[in-house]
Design an enzyme around this catalytic site. Structure first.
Site, PDB file in Angstrom:
ATOM      1  N   LYS A  83      57.064  35.578  28.433  1.00 34.78           N
ATOM      2  CA  LYS A  83      57.096  34.727  29.624  1.00 34.78           C
ATOM      3  C   LYS A  83      55.991  35.174  30.571  1.00 34.78           C
ATOM      4  O   LYS A  83      55.913  36.350  30.946  1.00 34.78           O
ATOM      5  CB  LYS A  83      58.454  34.879  30.297  1.00 34.78           C
ATOM      6  CG  LYS A  83      59.044  33.588  30.782  1.00 34.78           C
ATOM      7  CD  LYS A  83      60.463  33.847  31.222  1.00 34.78           C
ATOM      8  CE  LYS A  83      61.046  32.662  31.891  1.00 34.78           C
ATOM      9  NZ  LYS A  83      62.316  32.973  32.545  1.00 34.78           N
TER      10      LYS A  83
HETATM   11  C1  E4P Z   1      64.400  30.540  33.405  1.00 31.62           C
HETATM   12  O1  E4P Z   1      63.519  30.648  32.590  1.00 31.62           O
HETATM   13  C2  E4P Z   1      64.186  30.666  34.850  1.00 31.62           C
HETATM   14  O2  E4P Z   1      63.689  31.923  35.173  1.00 31.62           O
HETATM   15  C3  E4P Z   1      65.468  30.365  35.584  1.00 31.62           C
HETATM   16  O3  E4P Z   1      66.008  29.162  35.069  1.00 31.62           O
HETATM   17  C4  E4P Z   1      65.301  30.291  37.088  1.00 31.62           C
HETATM   18  O4  E4P Z   1      66.499  29.834  37.657  1.00 31.62           O
HETATM   19  P1  E4P Z   1      66.824  29.953  39.230  1.00 31.62           P
HETATM   20  O5  E4P Z   1      65.858  29.083  39.975  1.00 31.62           O
HETATM   21  O6  E4P Z   1      68.243  29.467  39.355  1.00 31.62           O
HETATM   22  O7  E4P Z   1      66.658  31.401  39.593  1.00 31.62           O
END
Ligand code: E4P
Length: 215
Positions: A83
């Site tokens: 990521k």
């Molecule tokens: C996933 O890859 C993301 O990091 C996550 O869905 C972020 O979610 P949030 O905005 O609820 O923290």
């Protein structure tokens, strides 16, 4: 449509896997902080629970360091997807990792044009954050619709991974938009399985079963 579980909690992931409709996992530093576990050990434990893409996030801010980190993360398990935070450095790292055959998920994407750059740089997944846009009064799902349309127009192989999902309506609209993946907190996954009429129907069938003569 694929569903990933958005969690670093192996107990939650286990429950989601047992529900039979999970294809992968996404983690981020905040989710790891929530469980208070180290990244490497957590990723290995998740890999033992599910055979599908597992996103593990880089914390470096410069491309060269991100690539180094990405190579180390991808060595943890063949299912690891690195990521990468969106931005100039992130795009450079995405391109370099793609060149090494390492899968990437560009995160913190808030516009279709950012998503287009990710696809051009060779990202495997792009993560538009719908909930965080909704939080500031912009319609997050419109970004998903436009991103899917752009990727379809040009036949990009990059998958649209809808992230920052907060409720079942987000999942419905992601599916209608043709998003390839949605990553869901366990609570939202459970909500998708529920309906008051299902609960009521089960109660009624069980009550009527009591009135059925047993042999
Ligand atoms: C996933 O890859 C993301 O990091 C996550 O869905 C972020 O979610 P949030 O905005 O609820 O923290």
């Amino acid at each position: 449509m694929k569903f990933f579980v958005d969690s670093a909690d192996t107990r939650e992931i286990q429950i989601a896997v047992e529900m039979g409709c999970i294809d992968g996992v996404t983690t981020n530093p905040s989710l790891l902080a929530k469980v208070g576990r180290p990244l490497e050990a957590t990723i290995r434990e998740i890999a033992a629970l599910i055979d599908g893409p597992i996103s593990a996030e880089c914390i470096s801010t410069q491309a060269e360091a991100m690539v180094k980190e990405g190579v180390a993360l991808s060595a943890l398990h063949p299912n690891v997807v690195v990521k990468i935070p969106m931005g100039v450095e992130g795009l450079k790292a995405t391109r370099a990792l793609a060149g090494k055959g390492i899968a990437t998920n560009v995160t913190l994407v808030f516009s279709p044009l950012q998503a287009l750059l990710c696809a051009k740089a060779g990202a495997s997944f792009v993560s538009p954050f719908v909930g965080r846009l909704d939080d500031i009064g912009q319609e997050g799902m419109e970004m998903v619709r436009q991103t899917v349309a752009i990727f379809d127009n040009y036949g990009f192989a990059t998958e649209v991974l809808v992230a920052s999902v907060r409720n079942p309506i987000h999942v419905l609209h992601a599916a209608l938009a043709g998003a390839h993946v949605a990553t869901l907190p366990l609570a939202v996954l459970k909500q998708l399985s529920e309906h008051p009429l299902t609960t009521l129907g089960i109660e009624r069938f069980l009550a009527d079963w009591e009135k059925v003569p047993k042999a």
